[in-house]
Design an enzyme around this catalytic site. Structure first.
Site, PDB file in Angstrom:
ATOM      1  N   ASN A 240      23.875   4.019 -18.788  1.00 32.39           N
ATOM      2  CA  ASN A 240      22.724   4.703 -18.192  1.00 32.39           C
ATOM      3  C   ASN A 240      21.779   5.127 -19.317  1.00 32.39           C
ATOM      4  OD1 ASN A 240      20.922   6.453 -17.023  1.00 32.39           O
ATOM      5  ND2 ASN A 240      22.454   7.617 -15.879  1.00 32.39           N
TER       6      ASN A 240
ATOM      7  N   HIS B 290      17.634   2.054 -10.888  1.00 30.44           N
ATOM      8  CA  HIS B 290      18.097   2.828 -12.037  1.00 30.44           C
ATOM      9  C   HIS B 290      19.562   2.478 -12.269  1.00 30.44           C
ATOM     10  CE1 HIS B 290      19.133   5.879 -14.780  1.00 30.44           C
ATOM     11  NE2 HIS B 290      19.730   6.676 -13.921  1.00 30.44           N
TER      12      HIS B 290
ATOM     13  N   CYS C 193      16.109  10.741 -15.433  1.00 26.46           N
ATOM     14  CA  CYS C 193      16.337   9.324 -15.100  1.00 26.46           C
ATOM     15  C   CYS C 193      15.251   8.754 -14.192  1.00 26.46           C
ATOM     16  CB  CYS C 193      17.706   9.137 -14.453  1.00 26.46           C
ATOM     17  SG  CYS C 193      19.058   9.629 -15.518  1.00 26.46           S
TER      18      CYS C 193
HETATM   19  N1  ACO Z   1      38.192   8.469 -18.551  1.00 22.27           N
HETATM   20  C1  ACO Z   1      39.335   8.737 -17.893  1.00 22.27           C
HETATM   21  N2  ACO Z   1      39.435   9.713 -16.980  1.00 22.27           N
HETATM   22  C2  ACO Z   1      38.322  10.425 -16.726  1.00 22.27           C
HETATM   23  C3  ACO Z   1      37.111  10.173 -17.374  1.00 22.27           C
HETATM   24  C4  ACO Z   1      37.071   9.165 -18.337  1.00 22.27           C
HETATM   25  N3  ACO Z   1      35.963   8.839 -19.009  1.00 22.27           N
HETATM   26  N4  ACO Z   1      36.174  11.039 -16.913  1.00 22.27           N
HETATM   27  C5  ACO Z   1      36.787  11.799 -15.987  1.00 22.27           C
HETATM   28  N5  ACO Z   1      38.095  11.434 -15.879  1.00 22.27           N
HETATM   29  C6  ACO Z   1      39.131  11.976 -15.012  1.00 22.27           C
HETATM   30  C7  ACO Z   1      38.810  13.374 -14.561  1.00 22.27           C
HETATM   31  O1  ACO Z   1      39.207  14.328 -15.533  1.00 22.27           O
HETATM   32  C8  ACO Z   1      39.657  13.459 -13.303  1.00 22.27           C
HETATM   33  O2  ACO Z   1      40.989  13.715 -13.687  1.00 22.27           O
HETATM   34  P1  ACO Z   1      41.921  14.704 -12.792  1.00 22.27           P
HETATM   35  O3  ACO Z   1      41.979  14.052 -11.442  1.00 22.27           O
HETATM   36  O4  ACO Z   1      43.190  14.714 -13.555  1.00 22.27           O
HETATM   37  O5  ACO Z   1      41.171  16.016 -12.800  1.00 22.27           O
HETATM   38  C9  ACO Z   1      39.593  12.050 -12.733  1.00 22.27           C
HETATM   39  O6  ACO Z   1      39.188  11.211 -13.819  1.00 22.27           O
HETATM   40  C10 ACO Z   1      38.609  11.917 -11.584  1.00 22.27           C
HETATM   41  O7  ACO Z   1      37.384  12.523 -11.992  1.00 22.27           O
HETATM   42  P2  ACO Z   1      36.150  12.556 -11.046  1.00 22.27           P
HETATM   43  O8  ACO Z   1      35.030  13.251 -11.750  1.00 22.27           O
HETATM   44  O9  ACO Z   1      36.571  13.071  -9.716  1.00 22.27           O
HETATM   45  O10 ACO Z   1      35.849  11.004 -10.946  1.00 22.27           O
HETATM   46  P3  ACO Z   1      34.823  10.253 -10.032  1.00 22.27           P
HETATM   47  O11 ACO Z   1      35.531   9.265  -9.230  1.00 22.27           O
HETATM   48  O12 ACO Z   1      33.888  11.178  -9.339  1.00 22.27           O
HETATM   49  O13 ACO Z   1      33.983   9.444 -11.119  1.00 22.27           O
HETATM   50  C11 ACO Z   1      31.862   9.566 -12.229  1.00 22.27           C
HETATM   51  C12 ACO Z   1      33.265  10.145 -12.093  1.00 22.27           C
HETATM   52  C13 ACO Z   1      31.974   8.137 -12.740  1.00 22.27           C
HETATM   53  C14 ACO Z   1      31.083  10.399 -13.226  1.00 22.27           C
HETATM   54  C15 ACO Z   1      31.191   9.559 -10.844  1.00 22.27           C
HETATM   55  O14 ACO Z   1      31.303  10.816 -10.231  1.00 22.27           O
HETATM   56  C16 ACO Z   1      29.744   9.210 -10.951  1.00 22.27           C
HETATM   57  O15 ACO Z   1      29.389   8.107 -11.301  1.00 22.27           O
HETATM   58  N6  ACO Z   1      28.838  10.127 -10.605  1.00 22.27           N
HETATM   59  C17 ACO Z   1      27.434   9.903 -10.720  1.00 22.27           C
HETATM   60  C18 ACO Z   1      27.024  10.432 -12.010  1.00 22.27           C
HETATM   61  C19 ACO Z   1      25.831   9.735 -12.593  1.00 22.27           C
HETATM   62  O16 ACO Z   1      25.607   8.583 -12.383  1.00 22.27           O
HETATM   63  N7  ACO Z   1      25.079  10.476 -13.377  1.00 22.27           N
HETATM   64  C20 ACO Z   1      23.991   9.948 -14.110  1.00 22.27           C
HETATM   65  C21 ACO Z   1      22.797  10.789 -14.017  1.00 22.27           C
HETATM   66  S1  ACO Z   1      22.203  10.915 -12.397  1.00 22.27           S
HETATM   67  C22 ACO Z   1      21.840   9.415 -11.978  1.00 22.27           C
HETATM   68  O17 ACO Z   1      21.418   8.696 -12.827  1.00 22.27           O
HETATM   69  C23 ACO Z   1      22.034   8.979 -10.630  1.00 22.27           C
END
Ligand code: ACO
Length: 322
Positions: A279, A249, A113
């Site tokens: 993304n 980004h 990214c």
């Molecule tokens: N739909 C519904 N529920 C979901 C989904 C989905 N698409 N994905 C995960 N869940 C559930 C999980 O299973 C979990 O359920 P549980 O509590 O029963 O186990 C719950 O939602 C919470 O999951 P978390 O992973 O803890 O959710 P979080 O609040 O951390 O959000 C996310 C997840 C959106 C991925 C967040 O962590 C994030 O944005 N991280 C950054 C990742 C990123 O941007 N990566 C891109 C590459 S790096 C960069 O570009 C910066």
């Protein structure tokens, strides 16, 4: 010393857009969950037989047209991608052939990214060193090809697309003049397991799928991006108020909001495309940049701060006067 001046930009998105509701038909997710956690409403996905080079070529043509430059005037092509058409040759060489400019340097940069930020830094150094005059810098990805479409935690986040800019060497007349003011690159390979693709020619001999520990990535992203934007400002002896546009980004609206808040930048100064594109990895910064240039928000002389963070981890920033 020469300076790299932006003289054109272009972008391309595949025709097919997939809204959150469509994803919720095949995996256990919802529009509400995706919008609340990420800000994403839809993403574009390349058609069967449409490759990263196709997206890159379209963005490159538009960037050259807006620069008023013929491809034959280029002397270097730098293309950022983590999803090349093939393991080799570089996708930049495919774009080069389609542009009909055999002979000039053309290579890929891989920083996921952060790829476009790395590619801009590389191109800028070629220009400052006097080795290149007109450089095409592209960020292009087809992340849809490396997603596990059954993994709801990752497949909802990404999309395909391409963006490009043309840089021209001009005599450096200081930071009040147009052009790249500074570039800042970082990496820390210790965090490999937080964001990687579980395949590759040397390890598994497969393409593999993207794997991510989202919470950890989020935590590192906010810290690293805050660090690098401050580094860029300090290097130029500028306060955050000097920034006309933050072009971040586009991974997650919450990460972007966090960076803007740290800089005390009002939302009107932040270019946001994550809602429509998801993304798009190395394509996300140039896609956002092009959108704000073509709709007239970014105008010549504006100070723009571009930043990104990605797998590796890699992270970086470019401060420039458009
Ligand atoms: N739909 C519904 N529920 C979901 C989904 C989905 N698409 N994905 C995960 N869940 C559930 C999980 O299973 C979990 O359920 P549980 O509590 O029963 O186990 C719950 O939602 C919470 O999951 P978390 O992973 O803890 O959710 P979080 O609040 O951390 O959000 C996310 C997840 C959106 C991925 C967040 O962590 C994030 O944005 N991280 C950054 C990742 C990123 O941007 N990566 C891109 C590459 S790096 C960069 O570009 C910066």
């Amino acid at each position: 010393m020469m300076k790299s001046v932006f003289i054109g930009s272009g972008a391309y998105l595949p025709q097919r857009a997939i809204a959150n509701d469509e994803l919720s038909k095949t995996i256990d997710t919802s529009d509400e969950w995706i919008v609340a956690r990420t800000g994403i409403r839809r993403r574009h996905v390349a058609a069967e037989g449409e490759f990263t080079s196709d997206l890159a070529y379209e963005a490159a043509k538009e960037a050259l047209a807006s620069a008023g430059m013929k491809a034959s005037e280029l002397d270097l092509i730098v293309l950022a991608t983590a999803t090349p058409d093939e393991t080799f040759p570089a996708t930049a060489t495919v774009v080069q052939t389609r542009l009909g400019v055999a002979g000039i340097g053309a290579f890929d940069v891989q920083a996921v990214c952060t790829g476009f930020i790395y590619a801009l830094a590389v191109a800028n150094n070629f220009i400052k060193a006097g080795q290149s005059r007109n450089v095409l810098v592209i960020g292009a990805e087809t992340f849809s090809r490396i997603l596990d479409w059954q993994d709801r935690a990752t497949c909802v986040l990404f999309g395909d697309g391409a963006g490009a800019v043309v840089l021209r060497a001009e005599p450096d007349q200081g930071n009040g003049a147009r052009g790249i003011m500074s570039t800042h690159l970082h990496a820390d390979g210790q965090h490999h397991d937080m964001l990687y693709v579980d395949g590759g020619p040397s390890s598994t001999r497969t393409t593999g799928h993207l794997r991510m520990k989202g919470k950890e990535v989020f935590r590192h992203a906010v810290v690293n991006l805050a660090q690098v934007v401050n580094e860029a400002l300090q290097a130029n002896d500028l306060e955050a108020e000097a920034i006309d546009w933050l072009v971040p980004h586009q991974a997650n609206k919450r990460i972007i909001d966090h960076t803007a808040k740290k800089l005390k930048l009002p939302p009107e100064k932040v270019v946001l495309t994550v809602e429509e594109h998801g993304n798009t990895s190395a394509a996300s910064v140039p896609l956002a940049l092009h959108e704000a240039v073509s709709d007239g928000r970014i105008t010549p002389g504006d100070v723009i701060l571009m930043e990104a963070m990605g797998g590796g981890f890699t992270w970086g920033a470019v401060l420039a006067r458009w």
